[in-house]
Design a protein around this motif. Sequence first.
Motif, mmCIF file in Angstrom:
data_model
loop_
_atom_site.group_PDB
_atom_site.id
_atom_site.type_symbol
_atom_site.label_atom_id
_atom_site.label_comp_id
_atom_site.label_asym_id
_atom_site.label_seq_id
_atom_site.Cartn_x
_atom_site.Cartn_y
_atom_site.Cartn_z
ATOM 1 N N SER A 70 -6.014 3.653 3.990
ATOM 2 C CA SER A 70 -4.676 4.092 4.392
ATOM 3 C C SER A 70 -3.903 4.499 3.148
ATOM 4 N N THR A 71 -2.741 5.108 3.356
ATOM 5 C CA THR A 71 -1.874 5.451 2.229
ATOM 6 C C THR A 71 -1.469 4.201 1.464
ATOM 7 N N LYS A 72 -1.196 3.122 2.211
ATOM 8 C CA LYS A 72 -0.854 1.851 1.577
ATOM 9 C C LYS A 72 -1.993 1.364 0.694
ATOM 10 N N ASP A 73 -3.216 1.428 1.201
ATOM 11 C CA ASP A 73 -4.392 0.997 0.435
ATOM 12 C C ASP A 73 -4.532 1.829 -0.830
ATOM 13 N N PHE A 74 -4.354 3.142 -0.716
ATOM 14 C CA PHE A 74 -4.443 4.021 -1.885
ATOM 15 C C PHE A 74 -3.376 3.659 -2.917
ATOM 16 N N ALA A 75 -2.153 3.430 -2.432
ATOM 17 C CA ALA A 75 -1.048 3.108 -3.349
ATOM 18 C C ALA A 75 -1.312 1.806 -4.096
ATOM 19 N N LEU A 76 -1.761 0.790 -3.383
ATOM 20 C CA LEU A 76 -2.020 -0.504 -4.020
ATOM 21 C C LEU A 76 -3.161 -0.403 -5.024
ATOM 22 N N SER A 136 7.387 10.710 6.363
ATOM 23 C CA SER A 136 8.665 10.191 5.884
ATOM 24 C C SER A 136 9.225 9.045 6.720
ATOM 25 N N SER A 137 8.753 8.894 7.969
ATOM 26 C CA SER A 137 9.340 7.870 8.833
ATOM 27 C C SER A 137 8.335 6.876 9.397
ATOM 28 N N THR A 138 7.100 6.904 8.909
ATOM 29 C CA THR A 138 6.093 5.996 9.453
ATOM 30 C C THR A 138 6.449 4.533 9.218
ATOM 31 N N TRP A 139 7.233 4.270 8.177
ATOM 32 C CA TRP A 139 7.631 2.895 7.869
ATOM 33 C C TRP A 139 8.471 2.281 8.995
ATOM 34 N N ARG A 140 9.018 3.099 9.866
ATOM 35 C CA ARG A 140 9.846 2.597 10.961
ATOM 36 C C ARG A 140 9.034 1.934 12.075
ATOM 37 N N ASP A 141 7.715 2.200 12.119
ATOM 38 C CA ASP A 141 6.907 1.702 13.222
ATOM 39 C C ASP A 141 6.956 0.184 13.306
ATOM 40 N N LYS A 149 7.731 -2.560 5.619
ATOM 41 C CA LYS A 149 8.682 -1.474 5.884
ATOM 42 C C LYS A 149 9.437 -1.081 4.621
ATOM 43 N N LEU A 150 9.820 -2.079 3.822
ATOM 44 C CA LEU A 150 10.532 -1.789 2.577
ATOM 45 C C LEU A 150 9.634 -1.008 1.632
ATOM 46 N N PHE A 151 8.398 -1.481 1.462
ATOM 47 C CA PHE A 151 7.449 -0.776 0.608
ATOM 48 C C PHE A 151 7.193 0.627 1.153
ATOM 49 N N GLY A 152 7.020 0.724 2.474
ATOM 50 C CA GLY A 152 6.754 2.011 3.097
ATOM 51 C C GLY A 152 7.900 2.991 2.926
ATOM 52 N N PHE A 153 9.142 2.491 3.050
ATOM 53 C CA PHE A 153 10.304 3.355 2.869
ATOM 54 C C PHE A 153 10.349 3.916 1.451
ATOM 55 N N LEU A 154 10.171 3.032 0.469
ATOM 56 C CA LEU A 154 10.221 3.474 -0.934
ATOM 57 C C LEU A 154 9.099 4.459 -1.240
ATOM 58 N N TYR A 158 8.845 8.700 -2.345
ATOM 59 C CA TYR A 158 8.004 9.258 -3.405
ATOM 60 C C TYR A 158 7.145 10.405 -2.847
ATOM 61 N N LEU A 159 6.565 10.192 -1.662
ATOM 62 C CA LEU A 159 5.741 11.237 -1.058
ATOM 63 C C LEU A 159 6.563 12.483 -0.746
ATOM 64 N N ARG A 160 7.782 12.295 -0.243
ATOM 65 C CA ARG A 160 8.648 13.436 0.041
ATOM 66 C C ARG A 160 8.934 14.226 -1.230
#
Length: 392
Positions: A70-76, A136-141, A149-154, A158-160
């Motif tokens: 996932s994007t989260k996995d890549f970021a970490l 841009s809004s997937t963190w809202r899920d 959600k906080l990590f996802g928002f930040l 960056y992605l935007r």
Amino acid sequence: MKIVAFVGETFYSNNGSYYTKQTSAAFIQDAIGTESVYVCSPSQPVDMPPKGFSTVVQEEHFYSFPSYSSTKDFALKSIFNRDYINSYKAKADKVINEHKGAYFWIRTPSIGSIIFGIQALKAGEKVIHHMCANASSTWRDNKYSLPEKLFGFLFSRYLRFKLGQICKHKNTINLCTGDVLEDFSAQYSPANTFQFVDLMAKAPKCGDVVESQSKPLKVLFLGRIVKDKGVLDLISVANKLKGLVEITIIGDGPDLIEAQQEVEKLSLQESVHFTGQLSHSHLGQYFKNTSLVVVPSNNHYEGFPRVIMEAWAHQKPVIVSHVGGIKAFVKHGENGLIFKPGSQSELYDSLLSLVENENLYSHLEVGAQNMARYSNQQYWLDRLLTIIKEKK
């Protein structure tokens, strides 16, 4: 023309060939020919080719990249292991250097595609940027915890920022699926922003468009079987419309077993049927024998679901939730019905209205027929080649 495409999805390798269920690379192969397309993506070996694959790439045309879930996995991985991100960039640079002068296709918001595209632009190459979903809004899920959600928002900010850099670059052609992504890209480069759908549906042959309104109403769901695609909502509504609708669900995913168990729990086996994953070449018969297609997503990442145009290619009306960029083409009450994401009551009302109102169904059927011109692969193949020619 040669295109090197980083498409992001996982491919499965077997005996010198790479397979995947997704069709993004297959569309490019259809556009310019298999021998002119090179694909970059994560991959993993398997003992047998997967069932229901829609894309195949030969070994000499495939570059395997490090995998991530996932994007989260890549970021970490990138944050805690600098070698990971550096090796990713080095691999991208090597491929780009081998194919100087080609077009480099990226499919965002895949994080691997973003990095690949940035490296290609740094090298002075031309990038075809296909924006197919909204990160841009997937963190809202609701599936995410508060810290996630906080990590996802930040990270989404960056992605935007990175997507904006890619969009505005003079060497970028931006192909946007849906009105939301088109509006985002046009902020940075209106002259190089185009509406685009990498559609695989072929125009049906004469006699292939058969089923019209029926009783029970035949409904088709086609997509990944996950909760945020609304499949469980559809099953719940089917229970309330028992005897009035017959639903076929095509696809697989992590929530397939839960969906099947829900059907058994509600004793809906006679009216809800699962086919599993099917290759794109086997879908025509199911579109032919359905009355309408339902797209009940309740997530925050949709661009424009291609299944909508696949339905219109077969002159079938659609019922869709108001997510992503669906209003680029869907007009409520004209070629489909739009309902609030996650609202089972509105989905119920929409389906019931087509069961009870033959005139409404006929009106939407005509609207779907009017969209057939835009709802076949050849239209978008020609559109792609025209855009590239104009921007050459």
